[in-house]
Design an enzyme around this catalytic site. Structure first.
Site, PDB file in Angstrom:
ATOM      1  CB  SER A 257      -0.929  -0.010   1.216  1.00 17.04           C
ATOM      2  OG  SER A 257      -1.746  -1.156   1.215  1.00 17.04           O
ATOM      3  CG  HIS A 315      -1.755   3.939   3.688  1.00 16.90           C
ATOM      4  ND1 HIS A 315      -3.096   3.633   3.796  1.00 16.90           N
ATOM      5  CD2 HIS A 315      -1.122   2.751   3.507  1.00 16.90           C
ATOM      6  CE1 HIS A 315      -3.256   2.324   3.691  1.00 16.90           C
ATOM      7  NE2 HIS A 315      -2.071   1.768   3.525  1.00 16.90           N
TER       8      HIS A 315
END
Length: 361
Positions: A257, A315
């Site tokens: 991610s 992230h």
């Protein structure tokens, strides 16, 4: 139970006397029970059950045994990951610059051979139903970006299959999950980028990577994209390390991610007016700039409020790196690769027999 007893009589002749002693069989008398005072009985009753452990993220595998930590790790443990992050990023971009040089050189040298092969294919009778021909046709129909990320998707699928093997669990926990309190610090920063335990997690990440592959490779090129993707995985993991050391919440993390957030942020920064849609809601469209702002706001709130479903620090680290690279990093890093490429060219010219057989002019 029996015992044997030997006795010798006094006198000139000895007599052996065998005496068998047996324990009388019967029921044992039960011991009287001592009554405990009511206060002691009340104390012996079990108390309320201990509080349940904090919920773990479903995207990360549960550990085989709870980690035993002597105390909170010192911030000095971040020095080695920091050095690894800087060194790996430099090596990734340097290798990408050399790779691009070799690719361009090989394309020029094999241009005539490819043209001749295309001419031979036209005059050669084609076989119908040839599986190899169908695979080549499918591969040629893909864009350069899709062909580039195919290897990344295959690597993620292979690591996902390794998680299904019980004999590999200990190795996977050690080297394919990142945690600043674990024994291995540097290698998981890269390997965890290709590691997924949940099928839904891997499918969602690979779908986003496949969707943005054409745009990001046309923007950066194949070699530069690989360098950015690998560096983004390491940098986002380092940001996760810093956040875990600051908050004291040590949990293993894994997944692509962080690197994919770099790809998404880079495309949305360069093309903010592009229209995007959600796979389950194709009718609802929005601009890429609005999507990037919403994602950053969501991860910032998750990091501030302590949400534990995703690694929000990774992230954010990946998104900020993607925004910085397409704005400033491309000019600072990739545009200044000429001295390295020139040194490599001179080394290849002096040693034409090594590294691909170049010719000296």
């Amino acid at each position: 139970m029996a015992w044997r007893c030997w006795a010798r009589a006094c006198g000139p002749r000895a007599h052996r006397v065998s005496v068998l002693l047996e324990q009388p069989r019967g029921f044992r008398r039960a011991r009287p029970r001592t009554e405990e005072p009511r206060g002691a009985a009340a104390e012996a009753q079990p108390g309320p059950p201990p509080p349940p452990p904090p919920p773990r993220r479903s995207l990360c595998p549960p550990p085989q045994q709870p980690p035993a930590r002597a105390g909170r790790p010192s911030p000095g443990r971040l020095v080695k990951p920091l050095v690894f992050t800087v060194g790996f990023t430099g090596c990734a971009f340097g290798s990408a610059a050399i790779w691009q040089y070799e690719s361009l050189k090989s394309r020029v040298q094999t241009y005539l051979e490819e043209a001749r092969a295309d001419w031979m294919d036209k005059i050669r009778p084609q076989k119908r139903g040839d599986f190899r021909q169908q695979v080549n046709s499918w591969w040629s129909s893909l864009t350069e970006g899709q062909r580039t990320v195919t290897g990344i998707i295959a690597a993620n699928a292979f690591v996902f299959c390794l998680w299904r093997l019980p004999a590999m669990r200990r190795i996977m926990f050690t080297y394919f999950t990142s945690d600043p309190s674990s024994r291995a610090l540097c290698s998981p920063m890269l390997l965890s980028t290709f590691s997924h335990f949940s099928l839904f997690h891997m499918a969602a990440n690979m779908y986003v990577l496949w969707s943005f592959s054409t745009s990001i490779v046309s923007l950066l090129g194949c070699e530069q994209f690989i360098a950015v993707y690998l560096s983004a995985g390491v940098i986002s993991t380092f940001v996760s390390y810093v956040a875990k050391m600051a908050t004291g919440r040590f949990e293993p993390s894994l997944g692509a991610s962080g690197a994919i957030m770099t790809v998404l942020a880079a495309v949305c920064t360069k093309m903010p007016e592009a229209k995007l849609a959600i796979i389950f809601l194709p009718v609802f469209t929005f601009t890429a700039g609005s999507a990037l702002k919403a994602i950053i706001a969501f991860d910032t709130a998750g990091l501030a409020l302590g949400w534990r479903l995703f690694d929000h620090a990774a992230h954010l680290g990946g998104a900020l790196f993607g925004m910085w690279y397409v704005t400033y990093g491309h000019e600072l890093i990739w545009k200044n690769r000429e001295p390295l490429v020139k040194a490599w060219h001179e080394m290849r010219t002096k040693n034409p027999g090594k590294g691909g057989g170049g010719r000296s002019n």
